[in-house]
Scaffold this motif. Structure first.
Motif, PDB file in Angstrom:
ATOM      1  N   VAL A   1       0.344   7.209   0.044  1.00 41.56           N
ATOM      2  CA  VAL A   1       0.016   5.970  -0.688  1.00 41.56           C
ATOM      3  C   VAL A   1       0.622   4.764  -0.002  1.00 41.56           C
ATOM      4  CG1 VAL A   1       0.382   4.726  -2.852  1.00 41.56           C
ATOM      5  CG2 VAL A   1      -0.280   7.128  -2.897  1.00 41.56           C
TER       6      VAL A   1
ATOM      7  N   SER B   1      -1.366   1.707   1.790  1.00 39.34           N
ATOM      8  CA  SER B   1      -1.122   0.351   1.316  1.00 39.34           C
ATOM      9  C   SER B   1      -0.690  -0.553   2.460  1.00 39.34           C
ATOM     10  CB  SER B   1      -0.054   0.366   0.217  1.00 39.34           C
ATOM     11  OG  SER B   1       0.242  -0.944  -0.200  1.00 39.34           O
TER      12      SER B   1
ATOM     13  N   VAL C   1      -0.154  -4.607  -2.406  1.00 36.68           N
ATOM     14  CA  VAL C   1      -0.847  -3.733  -3.352  1.00 36.68           C
ATOM     15  C   VAL C   1       0.085  -2.587  -3.713  1.00 36.68           C
ATOM     16  CG1 VAL C   1      -2.843  -2.263  -3.746  1.00 36.68           C
ATOM     17  CG2 VAL C   1      -3.064  -4.336  -2.369  1.00 36.68           C
TER      18      VAL C   1
ATOM     19  N   GLU D   1      -3.038  -0.156  -8.037  1.00 36.70           N
ATOM     20  CA  GLU D   1      -4.053   0.857  -7.749  1.00 36.70           C
ATOM     21  C   GLU D   1      -4.475   1.574  -9.033  1.00 36.70           C
ATOM     22  OE1 GLU D   1      -2.998   3.489  -4.584  1.00 36.70           O
ATOM     23  OE2 GLU D   1      -2.060   1.910  -3.416  1.00 36.70           O
TER      24      GLU D   1
ATOM     25  N   LYS E   1      -2.851   9.980  -9.658  1.00 36.62           N
ATOM     26  CA  LYS E   1      -1.889   9.136  -8.952  1.00 36.62           C
ATOM     27  C   LYS E   1      -0.657   8.885  -9.816  1.00 36.62           C
ATOM     28  CE  LYS E   1      -3.707   6.078  -6.349  1.00 36.62           C
ATOM     29  NZ  LYS E   1      -3.283   6.574  -5.022  1.00 36.62           N
TER      30      LYS E   1
END
Length: 291
Positions: free
Chosen positions: A118, A122, A150, A155, A171
């Protein structure tokens, strides 16, 4: 006079040589500056399309291998227990403890890898946005401000708003952060999650439901805000009446998760606002039906 003409010609030649050198250097710099955005865009595209997907694929393969190894080990333990019931407790206990410790370590590694994926995605997206802003800036204009990073909450919010609930809650629970799970619940439409097409179809899978039940039960203990408690109870009730305890993917875990949740609810009832005691008692009755 001839000597003066010679000096002028020498100075002119040097001047022309200097101008030619400066022009060549300027042309080289302009060529490099022109190629830099294309090279950077190509690099970022390679990271997005090749490196990050490859890293995600490796993470999934590790999880699949871990799950397969664990299932084989549990199957072997069951077989040994059936063949030798008299000595089962003394021989299986150390094996179960060792496998439990190994599973915890593997789970931590997988969660760490998920977070790295992640963060890597990002970071790539942030750098790409910065380069696009720099390319679009007009000569002599004011520099564009830095793009807003972000984060994982952004997200999750975006996935919830687009009704991609399986991805959003995957997530959230993968981060092992109860506050993030509660944040996802607040940003999701519970009606759409548990009745996506008006016919009772659930938008999230059974493994995600059991993870939500476990993490929301943990958050319930420390929740003090009345609004948070209401959200948690609403989602736990929806999960309790929706989850399938016979599902092969979760049936081994349902008993322990429900027992822990019941213990958390009993603990909460001794300290919570009296207005929540009736909903908690109703939830207890539903949960006992899962055992």
């Amino acid at each position: 006079a001839l000597g003066g003409d010679g000096n002028k010609q020498g100075k002119l030649a040097k001047s022309l040589e200097r101008h030619a050198k400066e022009s060549a250097e300027r042309a080289a710099k302009e060529a490099v500056a022109g190629m830099k955005p294309a090279i950077m865009n190509s690099l970022h595209q390679t990271m997005r399309e090749v490196m990050v997907p490859a890293y995600e694929s490796a993470t999934r393969q590790m999880f699949q291998q871990t799950s397969s190894t664990l299932e084989q080990g549990l199957a072997q333990i069951s077989l040994n227990q059936a063949n030798n019931a008299a000595n089962a407790s003394s021989s299986i206990a150390p094996t179960l403890q060792a496998m439990s410790a190994q599973l915890m370590k593997m789970s931590e590694s997988i969660q760490s890898l998920n977070m790295e994926v992640v963060q890597l995605r990002s970071a790539v997206n942030n750098v790409s946005v910065q380069n696009q802003n720099a390319s679009a800036q007009q000569p002599g204009g004011a520099p564009a401000g830095p793009p807003r990073p972000v984060g994982i909450r952004d997200e999750v919010t975006a996935l919830c708003h687009s009704r991609r609930y399986e991805e959003a809650f995957t997530k959230a629970v993968s981060a092992s952060d109860g506050d993030l799970v509660l944040f996802a619940c607040k940003n999701a439409d519970a009606g759409a999650v548990f009745n996506s097409n008006g016919e009772g179809v659930i938008s999230i899978s059974q493994p995600i439901l059991i993870c939500l039940m476990q993490q929301l039960g943990a958050v319930l203990i420390s929740a003090e805000d009345g609004g948070d408690v209401r959200v948690i109870l609403n989602w736990l009730q929806e999960i309790a009446v929706t989850i399938d305890p016979t599902n092969v993917n979760i049936q081994r875990h349902v008993g322990s998760v429900v027992q822990q949740l019941l213990a958390n609810i009993n603990s909460k009832m001794s300290t919570c606002d009296p207005a929540f005691r009736r909903p908690l008692q109703m939830l207890i009755q539903i949960l006992r039906g899962l055992l």
